[in-house]
Scaffold this motif. Sequence first.
Motif, short mmCIF file in Angstrom:
data_model
loop_
_atom_site.label_atom_id
_atom_site.label_comp_id
_atom_site.label_asym_id
_atom_site.label_seq_id
_atom_site.Cartn_x
_atom_site.Cartn_y
_atom_site.Cartn_z
N MET A 1 -17.58 -22.23 -18.31
CA MET A 1 -16.34 -23.00 -18.34
C MET A 1 -15.29 -22.19 -19.08
SD MET A 1 -15.80 -26.92 -19.67
CE MET A 1 -16.73 -27.64 -18.36
N SER A 2 -14.14 -22.02 -18.50
CA SER A 2 -13.08 -21.22 -19.11
C SER A 2 -12.34 -22.00 -20.18
CB SER A 2 -12.09 -20.75 -18.05
OG SER A 2 -11.30 -21.84 -17.62
N THR A 3 -11.60 -21.28 -21.03
CA THR A 3 -10.79 -21.91 -22.07
C THR A 3 -9.77 -22.86 -21.46
OG1 THR A 3 -11.05 -19.97 -23.45
CG2 THR A 3 -9.28 -21.47 -24.04
N GLU A 4 -9.20 -22.46 -20.31
CA GLU A 4 -8.20 -23.30 -19.65
C GLU A 4 -8.79 -24.65 -19.27
OE1 GLU A 4 -5.55 -21.47 -16.72
OE2 GLU A 4 -6.13 -23.11 -15.40
N GLU A 5 -10.04 -24.67 -18.76
CA GLU A 5 -10.67 -25.92 -18.36
C GLU A 5 -10.98 -26.80 -19.56
OE1 GLU A 5 -14.02 -24.62 -16.15
OE2 GLU A 5 -12.87 -24.20 -14.35
N THR A 6 -11.40 -26.22 -20.67
CA THR A 6 -11.77 -27.03 -21.82
C THR A 6 -10.56 -27.57 -22.56
OG1 THR A 6 -11.94 -25.09 -23.25
CG2 THR A 6 -13.96 -25.86 -22.18
N SER A 7 -9.40 -26.94 -22.41
CA SER A 7 -8.22 -27.40 -23.14
C SER A 7 -7.30 -28.27 -22.30
CB SER A 7 -7.45 -26.20 -23.69
OG SER A 7 -6.95 -25.43 -22.62
N ARG A 8 -7.72 -28.64 -21.13
CA ARG A 8 -6.89 -29.44 -20.25
C ARG A 8 -6.66 -30.84 -20.81
NH1 ARG A 8 -6.95 -30.13 -13.81
NH2 ARG A 8 -5.38 -31.74 -13.79
N PHE A 9 -7.65 -31.41 -21.44
CA PHE A 9 -7.53 -32.75 -22.01
C PHE A 9 -7.43 -32.63 -23.52
CE2 PHE A 9 -9.66 -33.39 -17.98
CZ PHE A 9 -8.87 -34.37 -17.43
N VAL A 10 -6.54 -33.40 -24.11
CA VAL A 10 -6.31 -33.39 -25.55
C VAL A 10 -6.34 -34.82 -26.05
CG1 VAL A 10 -4.62 -32.87 -27.35
CG2 VAL A 10 -4.85 -31.33 -25.39
N ARG A 11 -7.06 -35.06 -27.13
CA ARG A 11 -7.06 -36.36 -27.77
C ARG A 11 -6.04 -36.32 -28.89
NH1 ARG A 11 -12.14 -39.94 -29.23
NH2 ARG A 11 -12.44 -39.25 -27.12
N LEU A 12 -5.06 -37.19 -28.84
CA LEU A 12 -4.03 -37.27 -29.86
C LEU A 12 -4.28 -38.55 -30.66
CD1 LEU A 12 -1.27 -36.35 -31.03
CD2 LEU A 12 -0.19 -37.75 -29.25
N ARG A 13 -4.53 -38.39 -31.94
CA ARG A 13 -4.78 -39.55 -32.79
C ARG A 13 -3.55 -39.81 -33.64
NH1 ARG A 13 -11.05 -39.49 -34.29
NH2 ARG A 13 -11.71 -38.33 -32.49
N VAL A 14 -3.08 -41.03 -33.61
CA VAL A 14 -1.90 -41.42 -34.35
C VAL A 14 -2.23 -42.68 -35.13
CG1 VAL A 14 0.50 -42.17 -34.17
CG2 VAL A 14 -0.39 -40.48 -32.57
N GLU A 15 -1.88 -42.68 -36.41
CA GLU A 15 -2.04 -43.87 -37.22
C GLU A 15 -0.69 -44.20 -37.83
OE1 GLU A 15 -4.48 -45.45 -41.08
OE2 GLU A 15 -5.47 -44.08 -39.73
N LEU A 16 -0.24 -45.41 -37.63
CA LEU A 16 1.05 -45.85 -38.14
C LEU A 16 0.84 -47.00 -39.11
CD1 LEU A 16 2.90 -46.14 -34.70
CD2 LEU A 16 3.06 -44.25 -36.31
N VAL A 17 1.64 -47.02 -40.15
CA VAL A 17 1.70 -48.17 -41.04
C VAL A 17 3.14 -48.65 -40.98
CG1 VAL A 17 1.46 -49.04 -43.40
CG2 VAL A 17 -0.12 -47.28 -42.56
N LEU A 18 3.33 -49.86 -40.53
CA LEU A 18 4.66 -50.42 -40.37
C LEU A 18 4.89 -51.54 -41.36
CD1 LEU A 18 4.55 -50.79 -36.48
CD2 LEU A 18 5.49 -48.90 -37.79
N GLU A 19 6.09 -51.60 -41.90
CA GLU A 19 6.46 -52.73 -42.74
C GLU A 19 7.23 -53.71 -41.86
OE1 GLU A 19 9.10 -53.92 -46.66
OE2 GLU A 19 9.03 -51.84 -46.02
N VAL A 20 6.69 -54.88 -41.69
CA VAL A 20 7.34 -55.90 -40.88
C VAL A 20 8.31 -56.65 -41.78
CG1 VAL A 20 7.02 -57.97 -39.48
CG2 VAL A 20 5.36 -56.10 -39.35
N GLN A 21 9.59 -56.51 -41.48
CA GLN A 21 10.62 -57.14 -42.30
C GLN A 21 11.04 -58.51 -41.76
OE1 GLN A 21 13.59 -54.05 -42.51
NE2 GLN A 21 12.48 -53.00 -44.13
N ASP A 22 10.79 -58.75 -40.48
CA ASP A 22 11.15 -60.04 -39.89
C ASP A 22 10.10 -60.41 -38.84
OD1 ASP A 22 12.28 -62.22 -38.55
OD2 ASP A 22 14.32 -61.45 -38.78
N GLU A 23 9.11 -61.18 -39.27
CA GLU A 23 8.01 -61.55 -38.37
C GLU A 23 8.51 -62.35 -37.17
OE1 GLU A 23 4.82 -63.43 -40.50
OE2 GLU A 23 4.29 -61.57 -41.54
N ASP A 24 9.51 -63.21 -37.38
CA ASP A 24 10.03 -64.00 -36.27
C ASP A 24 10.63 -63.11 -35.18
OD1 ASP A 24 9.27 -66.40 -37.41
OD2 ASP A 24 11.23 -66.77 -38.34
N GLU A 25 11.34 -62.07 -35.56
CA GLU A 25 11.93 -61.17 -34.57
C GLU A 25 10.86 -60.43 -33.79
OE1 GLU A 25 15.10 -60.62 -33.39
OE2 GLU A 25 15.47 -62.45 -34.53
#
Length: 114
Positions: A1-25
């Motif tokens: 398997m070539s490098t090109e084939e193994t790098s075709r798919f990428v897992r991007l992990r994102v973690e966000l912490v949000l401050e909710v200032q207006d729950e009703d909105e």
Amino acid sequence: MSTEETSRFVRLRVELVLEVQDEDEVTKAALRRLAADPELPESERAQAESAVTEDTAEALAYLVDPFDLVSEVPGVELQQASWSSERVDYDPDSPEWDLDEDDGAGDEEEGGIG
């Protein structure tokens, strides 16, 4: 398997912490999106409306769409996504919330805004 084939798919992990200032909105925005969703079956609509009304974290999970995050990135197509939300106790001074912390031994590259 070539490098090109193994790098075709990428897992991007994102973690966000949000401050909710207006729950009703947040709740109102989620309800508007639900009302405008033509693909949501009526049998699921009432359950979804109840979930976003009772829990702001559920409303945010409905509003934040991974496709929207990458749809404008040239040369990529989203293949699979999953996400969840939960209420947390946030202390920016706690080492537990260190964004630079290595959370996986197999990570090839890290990046973030700190």
